[in-house]
Write an enzyme that holds these catalytic residues in place. Structure first.
Site, PDB file in Angstrom:
ATOM      1  N   SER A  44      46.526  -6.766 -19.811  1.00  0.00           N
ATOM      2  CA  SER A  44      45.480  -7.162 -18.710  1.00  0.00           C
ATOM      3  C   SER A  44      44.800  -6.073 -18.290  1.00  0.00           C
ATOM      4  CB  SER A  44      46.108  -8.197 -17.582  1.00  0.00           C
ATOM      5  OG  SER A  44      44.951  -8.361 -16.570  1.00  0.00           O
ATOM      6  N   GLU A  85      44.428 -10.686  -7.174  1.00  0.00           N
ATOM      7  CA  GLU A  85      43.747 -12.110  -7.462  1.00  0.00           C
ATOM      8  C   GLU A  85      44.095 -12.465  -8.757  1.00  0.00           C
ATOM      9  OE1 GLU A  85      41.369 -13.955  -5.555  1.00  0.00           O
ATOM     10  OE2 GLU A  85      42.279 -12.715  -4.221  1.00  0.00           O
ATOM     11  N   GLU A  86      44.496 -11.840  -9.605  1.00  0.00           N
ATOM     12  CA  GLU A  86      45.195 -12.130 -10.909  1.00  0.00           C
ATOM     13  C   GLU A  86      46.701 -12.783 -10.554  1.00  0.00           C
ATOM     14  OE1 GLU A  86      44.955 -10.119 -14.931  1.00  0.00           O
ATOM     15  OE2 GLU A  86      46.881  -9.305 -14.126  1.00  0.00           O
ATOM     16  N   LEU A  87      47.376 -12.027  -9.750  1.00  0.00           N
ATOM     17  CA  LEU A  87      48.576 -12.558  -9.500  1.00  0.00           C
ATOM     18  C   LEU A  87      48.654 -13.763  -8.762  1.00  0.00           C
ATOM     19  CD1 LEU A  87      51.668 -11.783  -9.052  1.00  0.00           C
ATOM     20  CD2 LEU A  87      51.102 -10.734  -6.780  1.00  0.00           C
TER      21      LEU A  87
END
Length: 420
Positions: A44, A85-87
């Site tokens: 990512s 935010e991905e977490l």
């Protein structure tokens, strides 16, 4: 074609999602050590995003396909908004989609969110909550902490091995129920004749696109690779011949060239027992060359060539050949039900439609997975509308069929992300 499900449509699958809090964490890259074990990873780049925005479609697709997500963190630099935010999404997937999350803390404290907190104070409470969840998860794994020396090559490989074992453990439950795979593996093991160490045996796998050739090879590879001194899974042998020959002729330092060439050349020079899987063999010249080159490996080595064209194997002199055929009716319906309903068989009200779905999919595992994933959670009217569109495309391959659903799927993914 849009990128939606592009890796599946190309016959690829995704296993491990790699998430990084920033450049420091990004330095720890064991993607190669995973790939040489036949495990495909997605790296990512959300850490680059400094502003608040919905998670990208490609990231959502990758998380949907992955069985394991590895989250690499460091407090040596400010944590980006994009990573935080991905977490959130990663942990949502863990709770709702059976995603296994493995945190890797490179420093004593997981993250430095001071800068991000000043930019978006309204998100601080949510971010702190997910960081606490991540730390609780880390407590379950001995490999999650005290990794100050992870930069060493040996330590990276050790962590990669731990992740590989975790992935195989997660995938094993799926494998037990994977339609048709048990009978394929049993027949394929007989062709491999692993009990014999008198020869370097080359075995071919062939079948149409989407029938499960690569999936079969990868499961076999995961099961038997521990028996060999060296093992390598080549997703494609395109240009591999030229790379290896250049190395032999120029006698380059092996540390300065790519890993795949290094692995194969070293195995040849040291006469090791090798397991080599080569996917995407498109012509007999490729097949002949890699089979002949493998004769330098020690007796007991195994070479597996994967192709859509049986004549490629015949012209390459491969006498041990396994054809991966379409699923039986029961296998196809069970596989579809697993992806559409998360249960072995369809509910009574969807039984007729499910039978129609597997027929439209041509009893091919890849297409069945796509249809099941696309239709899950949708109503009967949506199913029927989708089938009307698919009717005109019946008999086409999975790529052609999937094109007509991409626009609506893209809208669905973007909408789901924006509503978080």
């Amino acid at each position: 074609m849009s990128s939606s499900y592009s890796f599946l449509l190309a016959g690829r699958e995704l296993d491990v999602f790699l998430s990084f809090s920033g450049k420091k964490a990004l330095d720890i890259d064991f993607g190669y050590d995973l790939s040489r074990n036949g495990i495909k990873s997605f790296k990512s780049e959300s850490w680059k995003e400094k502003n608040f925005k919905p998670i990208g479609r490609q990231t959502l697709e990758a998380l949907t396909e992955s069985k394991v997500a590895v989250v690499m963190t460091s407090d040596e630099e400010a944590t980006s908004v994009g990573f935080l935010e991905e977490l959130l999404v990663i942990l949502e997937f863990q709770e709702t989609r059976s995603l296994t999350v493995i945190p890797i803390f490179l420093t004593k404290h997981a993250l430095d969110i001071e800068e991000a907190s000043q930019l978006f104070p309204e998100r601080v409470r949510i971010w702190k909550t997910v960081i606490a969840k991540l730390e609780n998860i880390a407590a379950q794994y001995s490999l999650s902490r005290n990794l100050a020396v992870i930069h060493g090559t040996h330590r990276i490989k050790q962590v990669a091995d731990d992740v590989r074992l975790m992935f195989l453990s997660c995938a094993s439950s799926d494998f037990k129920d994977l339609a048709g795979m048990d009978r394929h593996l049993k027949a394929f093991h007989e062709l491999l004749a692993l009990e014999s160490d008198k020869e370097v045996r080359t075995v071919g796998i062939w079948g149409c696109a989407g029938v499960g050739k690569t999936t079969l090879a990868r499961y076999a590879y995961a099961e038997i690779s521990v028996r060999f001194h060296s093992h390598l899974f080549l997703e494609s042998i395109q240009d591999m011949k030229q790379k290896i020959l250049e190395n032999i002729e120029l006698e380059e330092d092996l540390t300065s060239i790519d890993h795949e060439r290094n692995e194969i050349t070293e195995a040849r020079n040291k006469h090791r027992r090798v397991l080599l899987v080569a996917d995407g063999v498109n012509d007999s010249e490729q097949g002949k060359w890699i089979a002949e080159y493998a004769n330098w490996f020690a007796p007991g080595s195994r070479v597996i060539l994967i192709t859509q064209d049986k004549s490629v194997l015949e012209e390459s002199g491969v006498s041990h050949v396994y054809e991966v055929g379409s699923l039986t009716y029961d296998e196809a319906l069970q596989l579809f039900s697993r992806f559409a309903f998360k249960q072995p068989y369809p509910p009574p009200e969807f039984e007729r439609l499910s039978v129609r779905a597997v027929q439209l999919a041509g009893f091919l595992p890849m297409a069945i997975r796509l249809f099941g994933s696309f239709l899950t959670g949708r109503g009967i009217e949506e199913w029927e509308a989708t089938f009307l569109k698919l009717n005109a495309k019946q008999g086409k391959d999975a790529v052609e069929v999937w094109k007509i659903m991409e626009a609506s799927e893209d809208e669905h993914i973007v909408e789901a992300s924006s509503q978080r």
